[in-house]
Design a protein around this motif. Structure first.
Motif, PDB file in Angstrom:
ATOM      1  N   GLN A  19       0.825  -1.203   0.000  1.00 41.00           N
ATOM      2  CA  GLN A  19       0.000   0.000   0.000  1.00 41.00           C
ATOM      3  C   GLN A  19       0.863   1.257   0.000  1.00 41.00           C
ATOM      4  O   GLN A  19       0.572   2.236  -0.694  1.00 41.00           O
ATOM      5  N   GLU A  23       0.919   4.175  -2.893  1.00 41.24           N
ATOM      6  CA  GLU A  23       0.653   5.593  -2.652  1.00 41.24           C
ATOM      7  C   GLU A  23       1.770   6.464  -3.207  1.00 41.24           C
ATOM      8  O   GLU A  23       1.515   7.573  -3.697  1.00 41.24           O
ATOM      9  N   THR A  28      -2.788   1.522  -6.805  1.00 39.29           N
ATOM     10  CA  THR A  28      -3.429   0.810  -5.700  1.00 39.29           C
ATOM     11  C   THR A  28      -2.578  -0.365  -5.241  1.00 39.29           C
ATOM     12  O   THR A  28      -1.712  -0.858  -5.977  1.00 39.29           O
TER      13      THR A  28
END
Length: 214
Positions: A19, A23, A28
């Motif tokens: 994750q 970012e 995603t």
């Protein structure tokens, strides 16, 4: 084809989960998972973005050479952090129990969250983010803000992992699940008959179980 192991290796050397890398490059976690598993090949622009974010060369990500930055990061010390027990990502369970297990983290993650502890996810109400068996790192010293994922005690003895929203005296516990049977629980703390709610800590990192694909 991009060497999927190089992405995961460089990411883990930085102490990032999927994750966090997602970012950094504007995508995603599911997409990063597919890159690392080889289910999907990234475009040249994505490879360049990952190279910049991870601080490694494109040649390294392509499996053409080693990168001294990654070699140095591999040598960085790691630190064991306690695995406290299981946390419900479904219906709340009784208070978290103690174990004798630990799971190590890279030095930079430990420096940022030295007071943290791991919990093992049990249940499916957060399976958009965490598969059952995932280790989630909880930092009790991090402020939990609107929309953060956190561990919450309800009625003192029920512990659950949910996305938390605040609206005045109201706390909404939101399941992030593919399963529509899980619904929000709204607790109005101004109601004298409402259950007591206590925020235990914020989810700051995770380690997916072996073999899991998003």
């Amino acid at each position: 084809m991009l060497n999927r192991y190089k992405i995961a290796e460089a990411r883990k050397a930085k102490g990032w989960n999927q994750q966090e890398l997602a970012e950094k490059i504007g995508t995603t976690q599911q997409v990063i998972s597919r890159y690392e598993s080889g289910d999907r090949d990234p475009k040249a622009s994505v490879i360049a973005a990952m190279s910049s974010a991870l601080g490694v060369t494109v040649s390294y990500l392509l499996g053409m050479d080693e990168d001294p930055n990654v070699i140095q990061m591999r040598r960085s010390p790691s630190h064991p952090m306690p695995v406290v027990g299981r946390i419900a990502a479904g219906t709340p369970r009784e208070a978290i129990y103690q174990t004798d297990e630990t799971h190590s983290v890279p030095d930079d993650l430990w420096q940022a969250h030295s007071g943290g502890f791991w919990l093992i996810v049990s249940g499916n109400s957060m399976n958009r983010l965490f598969a059952e068996g995932t280790l989630v790192l909880i930092d009790p010293d991090e402020e939990v803000r609107n929309g953060d994922v956190a561990v919450v005690f309800v009625n003192g003895d029920d512990a659950t992992l949910k996305r938390v929203y605040f609206d005045g005296e109201t706390v909404r516990l939101h399941p992030d699940s593919y399963d529509p049977e899980y619904i929000d629980r709204v607790i109005d703390r101004s109601d004298p008959d409402a259950p007591d709610v206590r925020i235990v800590g914020k989810a700051v990192s995770y380690a997916a179980p072996d073999g899991w694909r998003a």
